[in-house]
Design an enzyme around this catalytic site. Structure first.
Site, short mmCIF file in Angstrom:
data_model
loop_
_atom_site.label_atom_id
_atom_site.label_comp_id
_atom_site.label_asym_id
_atom_site.label_seq_id
_atom_site.Cartn_x
_atom_site.Cartn_y
_atom_site.Cartn_z
CE LYS A 1 -3.84 -2.35 2.26
NZ LYS A 1 -4.50 -2.70 3.53
CD GLN B 1 -3.44 -4.24 6.76
OE1 GLN B 1 -3.28 -3.28 6.04
NE2 GLN B 1 -4.13 -5.31 6.39
CG ASP C 1 -9.66 0.24 5.45
OD1 ASP C 1 -9.31 -0.08 4.30
OD2 ASP C 1 -9.00 -0.04 6.46
#
Length: 296
Positions: free
Chosen positions: A53, A97, A120
């Protein structure tokens, strides 16, 4: 043989658009979109995801800040960091994460991220906005799946889509996006009876069950489009291989279009995360301008 929906090629197009958006934000507003990535513990898969990422973010000009926390980090310590990132005007997106170590409450962590920095798309307010059909930050994997579907079907209206799996991360938001595209949507899961028959009547099958090669050729209507979200590691003759939730070789002989694993949904998920980062900047700018106008 089915048309292959190439996630690598499509993600490159999305990233090209993101790079253009980043350049525009720098030129017009002097803003470098910046993503804060928080990793708790040393889970090997999570470390790989985070590295990928950050690498992609830098390639398109997005700034990144990494916070690598000890596996024993407490709820309060993580909450303090997220509060600081929420208040930092130089941080436009926050990614924690998942999964988190057992002592941490994932729901509480997700809810503590400011909705406008929730790249997200997991915050309850963003989830509710998606369900209500409002413009919001959308979970990255379902968003990537929609881009892939539109590659095969520019107009999804009236098609019957079956989503295999009901997770908060993929299954449920996927169903909401398909409804917005005027599909008729069926969600099936581990307690659904006669899943095979339901899938066999679908124009579109989204496989997000987390079970390797669950969906075989006799589950698929000839000519249907199949998007495989699953990523499962197996060993063949001592070598590690990634496979999806779909028996690719068999299903590709029946389907009209199919996404591969790897090289399908995975690259799209990262591309959509970075797309969400630029969208987060735009949302924050509109809030600032709205506040200025109200005080003006």
């Amino acid at each position: 043989m089915a048309q292959i929906i190439d996630g690598k090629a499509l993600s490159a197009q999305v990233l090209q658009q993101v790079a253009s958006d980043v350049a525009l934000l720098k030129d017009e507003h002097g803003i470098v979109p910046t993503l804060a990535v928080v990793l708790v513990g040393e889970d090997p898969a999570s470390q790989v995801y985070v590295r990928n990422k950050i690498k992609r973010a830098r390639e398109v000009g997005i700034g990144s800040k990494e916070y690598l926390l000890d596996a024993n980090t407490t709820q309060n310590e993580l909450a303090q960091l997220i509060d600081a990132l929420n208040d930092d005007a130089q941080v436009h997106g926050i990614l924690v994460q998942l999964p988190l170590p057992d002592q941490l409450d994932e729901d509480a962590v997700i809810a503590s991220i400011h909705p406008d920095k929730d790249v997200d798309g997991f915050h309850p307010l963003n989830v509710g906005a998606l369900a209500a059909g409002r413009d919001t930050l959308v979970p990255c994997t379902p968003q990537g799946c929609m881009i892939m579907l539109h590659q095969a079907h520019p107009d999804l209206s009236g098609k019957h889509a079956v989503v295999v799996g009901r997770s908060n991360i993929v299954g449920k938001p996927m169903a909401m996006l398909l409804l917005q595209a005027n599909c008729t949507v069926t969600i099936v899961h581990s307690r659904t009876r006669d899943i095979e028959s339901l899938c066999r009547h679908a124009d579109i099958v989204i496989a997000a069950a987390g079970r390797r090669e669950l969906i075989d050729a006799d589950w698929i209507k000839p000519g249907a489009t199949v998007i495989d979200v699953g990523i499962n590691a197996i060993e063949i003759e001592g070598k590690r291989k990634l496979v999806g939730d779909v028996a690719f070789e068999a299903v590709s002989q029946v389907a009209g279009a199919i996404s591969p694993v790897p090289g399908g949904v995975g690259p799209m998920t990262i591309a959509c995360l970075l797309l969400n980062t630029t969208r987060a900047v735009t949302r924050q700018l509109s809030v600032e301008h709205g506040a200025m106008a109200a005080n003006g």
